[in-house]
Design a protein around this motif. Structure first.
Motif, short mmCIF file in Angstrom:
data_model
loop_
_atom_site.label_atom_id
_atom_site.label_comp_id
_atom_site.label_asym_id
_atom_site.label_seq_id
_atom_site.Cartn_x
_atom_site.Cartn_y
_atom_site.Cartn_z
N HIS A 1 29.59 44.71 84.35
CA HIS A 1 30.91 44.32 84.87
C HIS A 1 31.36 45.38 85.86
CE1 HIS A 1 31.15 41.26 81.74
NE2 HIS A 1 32.28 40.86 82.25
N ARG B 1 29.57 27.98 79.43
CA ARG B 1 31.02 28.14 79.65
C ARG B 1 31.59 27.27 80.77
NH1 ARG B 1 32.75 34.27 77.90
NH2 ARG B 1 31.53 34.33 75.97
N ASP C 1 31.88 31.87 83.79
CA ASP C 1 32.93 32.36 82.88
C ASP C 1 34.28 31.94 83.44
OD1 ASP C 1 33.75 35.70 81.64
OD2 ASP C 1 33.59 33.79 80.60
N HIS D 1 34.34 38.42 89.70
CA HIS D 1 35.05 38.28 88.44
C HIS D 1 36.37 37.54 88.71
CE1 HIS D 1 36.60 39.40 84.41
NE2 HIS D 1 35.31 39.34 84.11
N HIS D 2 37.27 37.50 87.74
CA HIS D 2 38.48 36.68 87.89
C HIS D 2 39.35 37.11 89.06
CE1 HIS D 2 37.06 35.56 84.02
NE2 HIS D 2 37.86 36.26 83.27
N GLU E 1 30.93 35.95 71.93
CA GLU E 1 31.36 37.19 72.61
C GLU E 1 31.97 38.15 71.61
OE1 GLU E 1 33.46 36.46 76.19
OE2 GLU E 1 34.90 38.06 75.78
N GLU F 1 38.78 45.15 83.45
CA GLU F 1 38.68 44.12 84.49
C GLU F 1 39.86 43.17 84.48
OE1 GLU F 1 37.11 44.24 81.67
OE2 GLU F 1 37.32 42.24 80.83
N TRP F 2 40.66 43.20 83.44
CA TRP F 2 41.84 42.31 83.39
C TRP F 2 43.10 42.99 83.90
CZ3 TRP F 2 43.41 37.46 81.10
CH2 TRP F 2 42.35 36.59 80.90
#
Ligand code: FHN
Length: 414
Positions: free
Chosen positions: A20, A213, A181, A79-80, A234, A31-32
């Motif tokens: 990540h 997912r 994801d 990523h998001h 997870e 990462e959030w």
């Protein structure tokens, strides 16, 4: 190709590296961070303008993974937060437009292939940056009335998302895994135009292994085409493994962090021990699963020293005991009290995790053990019925194997 054909190598290799990495390595709070701290895209932009991982050398990452006994890797291509580590033609929000000025995914692919590892892409179907992705779920702007009032054309976003997946499967050679994801609430399945997406993917790379997912239910007897090739628990190893509605084993992979975060977190030093990692890997394989173990490189492009040290210790165990992992799976006998079995054909591997006293008792194996060897050093082990077996209670069907009092320091597999 059938799912069984696609996943044969995946179920043999068992052990991979999850990576990540992205702009979030700069704030270094996981990462959030953009969602957790409700950071607007404008407030997040300085990280884009600063991102310059001058010590990024994916060959070092690949060597660390290989030395740890890992056989494949999965890197976050996006990523998001929507930031693309690859040179997408569909956005300017990408690494090649930061001071890094390079296609980080291409270098990752080349490096891990050069070390002989299979190459996977993680791709977030959630996108907190794209103007046509709605502020649903844990979107950073989920409470911002002004932002919520903006109209979005979700199909535009889906065209973008499908287009980027096409780029990833077209521009980087053979890709072995696509790790999407993640679906949530009603954002699942055909909401992503998932059948169209999967059919496009299979048209480009028919062999590619895909996680579950995008949605659907991989446990159905006849799963949706987009339900994927493996189940993806997870931060947990499923207690009973994973079977479908018919009770048949289905491929699964547990993804687990080394500390408590996927993305780099400067102050989270709560790392698992090498022994915990080995036991997690053995438990996964004993239940017919894989382990995808995560590292979160820092903003300079380096895997944290703590992670590298753990991987190196795990690698020492794997070098001597890897035969009990690769090509192994669920044994044809119940879990023993003292540990776990893994099995490969007629070879049964006993992972003695809680040795107890006296010889190790193998229920139901009387007369069935042709030979026993300590995997770590190949030493012969005596299969015997101790002279005082009568004192041992009901041992009529078992076999006893005596272990040396002192074992090679990383030995617990017979
Ligand atoms: O939200 C993500 C999270 O950041 C991380 O990528 C994990 C890894 O499996 N997946 C999602 C949480 O389930």
């Amino acid at each position: 190709m059938t799912r069984e054909e696609r996943t044969r190598w995946f179920l043999h290799d068992r052990f991979g590296m999850f990576i990540h990495w992205g702009l979030y390595a700069i704030p270094a709070r996981g990462e959030w961070v953009k969602s957790n701290e409700r950071i607007t895209t404008e407030a997040y932009q300085p990280y884009f303008e600063e991102f310059n991982p001058i010590r990024y050398n994916p060959r070092e990452w690949a060597k660390a993974a290989k030395e740890a006994g890992m056989k494949y890797a999965v890197l976050t291509t996006k990523h998001h937060d929507g930031f693309c580590l690859f040179d997408s033609k569909l956005t300017a929000y990408k690494a090649t437009n930061t001071p890094a000025g390079r296609d980080l995914v291409r270098e990752y692919v080349d490096a891990f292939r050069a070390e002989g590892l299979a190459v996977g892409f993680y791709y977030s179907i959630i996108d907190w940056h794209h103007p046509d992705y709605p502020a649903v779920g844990n979107h950073p702007m989920r409470e911002n009335e002004e932002y919520l009032a903006k109209p979005v054309n979700f199909d535009n976003y889906l065209d973008y998302m499908h287009g980027q997946v096409r780029e990833l499967l077209t521009d980087y050679g053979k890709i072995d895994i696509m790790w999407f994801d993640y679906s949530f609430d009603d954002m699942t399945g055909e909401k992503w135009r998932a059948t169209e997406l999967i059919n496009m993917m299979r048209g480009i790379q028919p062999h590619i292994v895909i996680d579950n997912r995008l949605g659907g239910n991989i446990k159905k007897r006849e799963p949706e085409v987009y339900a994927g090739d493996f189940y993806s628990p997870e931060q947990i190893i499923p207690p009973g493994g994973i079977v479908n509605e018919a009770g048949e084993q289905i491929p699964w992979e547990a993804c687990i962090t080394l500390n408590g975060h996927w993305g780099y977190h400067a102050t989270d030093k709560e790392y698992k021990s090498p022994k915990q990692v080995v036991r997690a890997l053995v438990e996964c394989v004993s239940k017919n699963g894989n382990l995808l173990l995560n590292v979160g490189p820092d903003a300079k492009g380096e895997i944290p020293r703590e992670s590298l040290d753990i991987l190196a210790e795990v690698g020492k165990w794997m070098r001597r005991n890897g035969d009990s992992v690769y090509g192994c799976g669920l044994a044809d006998r119940p879990k023993p009290e003292w540990g776990r079995y893994t099995q490969n054909g007629s070879k049964l591997y006993a992972h003695i995790l809680d040795r107890g006293i006296g010889p190790v008792y193998f229920q139901g194996l009387k007369g069935k053990v042709r030979k026993a060897r300590l995997l770590a050093d190949g030493a012969e082990l005596k299969v015997e019925v101790p002279w005082m077996a009568g004192h041992y209670g009901d041992t009529a069907t078992g076999a006893f194997i005596s272990l040396p009092i002192t074992l090679p320091d990383d030995a617990d597999t017979v």
